[in-house]
Design a protein around this motif. Sequence first.
Motif, PDB file in Angstrom:
ATOM      1  N   GLY A  39       0.787  -1.225   0.000  1.00 25.53           N
ATOM      2  CA  GLY A  39       0.000   0.000   0.000  1.00 25.53           C
ATOM      3  C   GLY A  39       0.814   1.267   0.000  1.00 25.53           C
ATOM      4  N   SER A  40       2.138   1.141  -0.157  1.00 27.03           N
ATOM      5  CA  SER A  40       2.986   2.335  -0.141  1.00 27.03           C
ATOM      6  C   SER A  40       2.854   3.159  -1.413  1.00 27.03           C
ATOM      7  CB  SER A  40       4.453   1.937   0.064  1.00 27.03           C
ATOM      8  OG  SER A  40       4.870   1.027  -0.939  1.00 27.03           O
ATOM      9  N   SER A  41       2.391   2.539  -2.484  1.00 26.96           N
ATOM     10  CA  SER A  41       2.173   3.272  -3.728  1.00 26.96           C
ATOM     11  C   SER A  41       0.955   2.701  -4.437  1.00 26.96           C
ATOM     12  CB  SER A  41       3.410   3.204  -4.641  1.00 26.96           C
ATOM     13  OG  SER A  41       3.753   1.862  -4.907  1.00 26.96           O
ATOM     14  N   ALA A  42       0.212   3.564  -5.073  1.00 31.39           N
ATOM     15  CA  ALA A  42      -1.007   3.139  -5.756  1.00 31.39           C
ATOM     16  C   ALA A  42      -0.672   2.510  -7.104  1.00 31.39           C
ATOM     17  CB  ALA A  42      -1.928   4.336  -5.949  1.00 31.39           C
ATOM     18  N   PRO A  43      -1.361   1.465  -7.486  1.00 33.02           N
ATOM     19  CA  PRO A  43      -1.138   0.857  -8.799  1.00 33.02           C
ATOM     20  C   PRO A  43      -1.804   1.684  -9.883  1.00 33.02           C
ATOM     21  CG  PRO A  43      -2.918  -0.258  -7.687  1.00 33.02           C
ATOM     22  CD  PRO A  43      -2.386   0.760  -6.714  1.00 33.02           C
ATOM     23  N   PRO A  44      -1.556   1.386 -11.141  1.00 31.01           N
ATOM     24  CA  PRO A  44      -2.182   2.140 -12.228  1.00 31.01           C
ATOM     25  C   PRO A  44      -3.679   1.908 -12.283  1.00 31.01           C
ATOM     26  CG  PRO A  44      -0.981   0.262 -13.082  1.00 31.01           C
ATOM     27  CD  PRO A  44      -0.623   0.360 -11.638  1.00 31.01           C
ATOM     28  N   ALA A  45      -4.362   2.802 -12.982  1.00 31.24           N
ATOM     29  CA  ALA A  45      -5.809   2.660 -13.155  1.00 31.24           C
ATOM     30  C   ALA A  45      -6.124   1.382 -13.914  1.00 31.24           C
ATOM     31  CB  ALA A  45      -6.357   3.870 -13.908  1.00 31.24           C
ATOM     32  N   GLY A  46      -7.255   0.803 -13.598  1.00 30.75           N
ATOM     33  CA  GLY A  46      -7.710  -0.368 -14.326  1.00 30.75           C
ATOM     34  C   GLY A  46      -7.400  -1.686 -13.661  1.00 30.75           C
ATOM     35  N   VAL A  47      -6.730  -1.672 -12.501  1.00 28.36           N
ATOM     36  CA  VAL A  47      -6.396  -2.909 -11.811  1.00 28.36           C
ATOM     37  C   VAL A  47      -7.128  -2.968 -10.475  1.00 28.36           C
ATOM     38  CG1 VAL A  47      -4.103  -2.831 -12.862  1.00 28.36           C
ATOM     39  CG2 VAL A  47      -4.393  -2.114 -10.484  1.00 28.36           C
ATOM     40  N   THR A  48      -7.267  -4.174  -9.965  1.00 26.56           N
ATOM     41  CA  THR A  48      -7.757  -4.373  -8.603  1.00 26.56           C
ATOM     42  C   THR A  48      -6.566  -4.301  -7.660  1.00 26.56           C
ATOM     43  OG1 THR A  48      -9.566  -5.792  -9.356  1.00 26.56           O
ATOM     44  CG2 THR A  48      -8.926  -5.969  -7.055  1.00 26.56           C
ATOM     45  N   HIS A  49      -6.708  -3.557  -6.578  1.00 29.50           N
ATOM     46  CA  HIS A  49      -5.584  -3.346  -5.665  1.00 29.50           C
ATOM     47  C   HIS A  49      -5.851  -4.063  -4.346  1.00 29.50           C
ATOM     48  CE1 HIS A  49      -2.771  -0.313  -3.430  1.00 29.50           C
ATOM     49  NE2 HIS A  49      -2.208  -1.481  -3.621  1.00 29.50           N
ATOM     50  N   LEU A  50      -4.936  -4.970  -3.975  1.00 25.72           N
ATOM     51  CA  LEU A  50      -4.981  -5.641  -2.685  1.00 25.72           C
ATOM     52  C   LEU A  50      -3.784  -5.188  -1.857  1.00 25.72           C
ATOM     53  CD1 LEU A  50      -5.826  -9.310  -3.784  1.00 25.72           C
ATOM     54  CD2 LEU A  50      -7.413  -7.477  -3.159  1.00 25.72           C
ATOM     55  N   ILE A  51      -4.011  -4.956  -0.580  1.00 24.52           N
ATOM     56  CA  ILE A  51      -2.945  -4.490   0.303  1.00 24.52           C
ATOM     57  C   ILE A  51      -2.656  -5.544   1.359  1.00 24.52           C
ATOM     58  CG2 ILE A  51      -2.261  -2.733   1.980  1.00 24.52           C
ATOM     59  CD1 ILE A  51      -4.023  -0.748   0.485  1.00 24.52           C
ATOM     60  N   ALA A  52      -1.391  -5.962   1.430  1.00 24.50           N
ATOM     61  CA  ALA A  52      -0.956  -6.931   2.441  1.00 24.50           C
ATOM     62  C   ALA A  52       0.555  -6.955   2.484  1.00 24.50           C
ATOM     63  CB  ALA A  52      -1.500  -8.323   2.137  1.00 24.50           C
ATOM     64  N   ASP A  53       1.087  -7.346   3.621  1.00 28.81           N
ATOM     65  CA  ASP A  53       2.515  -7.597   3.764  1.00 28.81           C
ATOM     66  C   ASP A  53       2.742  -9.052   3.409  1.00 28.81           C
ATOM     67  OD1 ASP A  53       5.115  -8.093   4.537  1.00 28.81           O
ATOM     68  OD2 ASP A  53       4.939  -7.130   6.496  1.00 28.81           O
ATOM     69  N   ARG A  54       3.443  -9.315   2.341  1.00 35.75           N
ATOM     70  CA  ARG A  54       3.620 -10.682   1.876  1.00 35.75           C
ATOM     71  C   ARG A  54       4.377 -11.545   2.887  1.00 35.75           C
ATOM     72  NH1 ARG A  54       6.680 -11.708  -3.124  1.00 35.75           N
ATOM     73  NH2 ARG A  54       6.536 -13.804  -2.256  1.00 35.75           N
ATOM     74  N   ASP A  55       5.096 -10.916   3.817  1.00 39.23           N
ATOM     75  CA  ASP A  55       5.823 -11.670   4.835  1.00 39.23           C
ATOM     76  C   ASP A  55       4.899 -12.181   5.945  1.00 39.23           C
ATOM     77  OD1 ASP A  55       8.332 -11.263   3.625  1.00 39.23           O
ATOM     78  OD2 ASP A  55       8.491  -9.283   4.534  1.00 39.23           O
ATOM     79  N   ASP A  56       3.676 -11.687   5.984  1.00 35.61           N
ATOM     80  CA  ASP A  56       2.680 -12.091   6.974  1.00 35.61           C
ATOM     81  C   ASP A  56       1.706 -13.048   6.291  1.00 35.61           C
ATOM     82  OD1 ASP A  56       0.437 -12.275   8.653  1.00 35.61           O
ATOM     83  OD2 ASP A  56       0.732 -10.257   9.448  1.00 35.61           O
ATOM     84  N   GLU A  57       1.873 -14.336   6.550  1.00 30.67           N
ATOM     85  CA  GLU A  57       1.092 -15.337   5.830  1.00 30.67           C
ATOM     86  C   GLU A  57      -0.401 -15.184   6.074  1.00 30.67           C
ATOM     87  OE1 GLU A  57       0.910 -20.195   5.179  1.00 30.67           O
ATOM     88  OE2 GLU A  57       2.668 -19.243   6.102  1.00 30.67           O
ATOM     89  N   ASP A  58      -0.798 -14.939   7.309  1.00 31.67           N
ATOM     90  CA  ASP A  58      -2.226 -14.798   7.610  1.00 31.67           C
ATOM     91  C   ASP A  58      -2.809 -13.571   6.912  1.00 31.67           C
ATOM     92  OD1 ASP A  58      -2.195 -17.047   9.199  1.00 31.67           O
ATOM     93  OD2 ASP A  58      -1.890 -15.952  11.067  1.00 31.67           O
ATOM     94  N   ALA A  59      -2.061 -12.463   6.927  1.00 31.83           N
ATOM     95  CA  ALA A  59      -2.536 -11.244   6.267  1.00 31.83           C
ATOM     96  C   ALA A  59      -2.636 -11.445   4.765  1.00 31.83           C
ATOM     97  CB  ALA A  59      -1.606 -10.078   6.585  1.00 31.83           C
ATOM     98  N   LEU A  60      -1.694 -12.185   4.194  1.00 30.47           N
ATOM     99  CA  LEU A  60      -1.716 -12.449   2.755  1.00 30.47           C
ATOM    100  C   LEU A  60      -2.942 -13.278   2.387  1.00 30.47           C
ATOM    101  CD1 LEU A  60      -0.372 -12.269  -0.016  1.00 30.47           C
ATOM    102  CD2 LEU A  60       1.050 -14.234   0.630  1.00 30.47           C
ATOM    103  N   ARG A  61      -3.213 -14.315   3.171  1.00 35.29           N
ATOM    104  CA  ARG A  61      -4.388 -15.144   2.901  1.00 35.29           C
ATOM    105  C   ARG A  61      -5.675 -14.324   3.033  1.00 35.29           C
ATOM    106  NH1 ARG A  61      -3.466 -20.617   2.639  1.00 35.29           N
ATOM    107  NH2 ARG A  61      -1.463 -21.361   3.468  1.00 35.29           N
TER     108      ARG A  61
END
Length: 305
Positions: A39-61
């Motif tokens: 979530g530190s930077s917004a993705p380009p228009a037209g995409v679905t944006h999911l925010i999570a820390d990939r190092d946190d398995e529960d948060a990623l799921r």
Amino acid sequence: MVMEKTRDVLVIGGNRYFGKRLIARLLAAGDRVTVLNRGSSAPPAGVTHLIADRDDEDALRAALGPRTFDVVVDQVCYTPRQAAIARRVFAGRTGRYVLTSTVEVYEYEDSPAPVSEAAVDPHDVPVDLELPWDEPEFLDSHYGEGKRQAEAVFAADPEFPYTAVRVAHVLGGADDFTGRLDHYTHRVRTGEPIAVPRTNHPATYIHVDEIADFLFWTAGQDFTGPVNAASHGPLTTQDLCAALAAHIPSGNAVFRTAAEGETSPFSFARSYGMDNSRAEKLGYVFGDARRWLPRAVAETLGKDN
């Protein structure tokens, strides 16, 4: 007329440099693109944006929910711990997993001939999850090792449909954030000496647009295992500086010999070339580095104007 299937593609990271170019290509092809980052930077228009820390398995799921994907392109997997989490989370959730790896996996290879993928077989790479992968200084100094072990984690599961794209040194684009070509630009402009090893070996490179093209192409293939991605024709530090000098009025490249570890970013005391024949046999045709180098230099210099 047979219509192409619209794919669901997840890109992990990828908000800058060749990652954002890959996303643009996926969107242009009509793919449904989801971008996951912290979530530190917004993705380009037209995409679905999911925010999570990939190092946190529960948060990623939790962020992914029940979503499944035709393809996952992982731009920011640097350690075996991250790979282990990803393998568990995405098992049965994607038909293809593309890991962006690096030429640095060959850091212990010293061959005068370009190295093939077989030089580093991920099945033979030992994995140590207990190393201090969370420490930035350790990770920075073990970049190649982190990628090697990440590849090994994915390769250990024969049912996991992964490929690892071993990316050559990337050049080009006004948004090159690495500063490596800027290092030479400053010295060519000022005449400040450029540090090179006593024997300065060439390396293989790839243009920022070409690696985006290659990753897009790879997402649509079904081969597995590692694959080298590099343009034809190795380049030396002198080649890079000559291309810069051609664009800089009164530019002059002055070289001085330095000890290993004190040299400039693209100066190598050993051969650093990759054999790209596997990719070409699979159907991808790479360009020639000497042909696109002037354009890459002009793009980089353009950001200073």
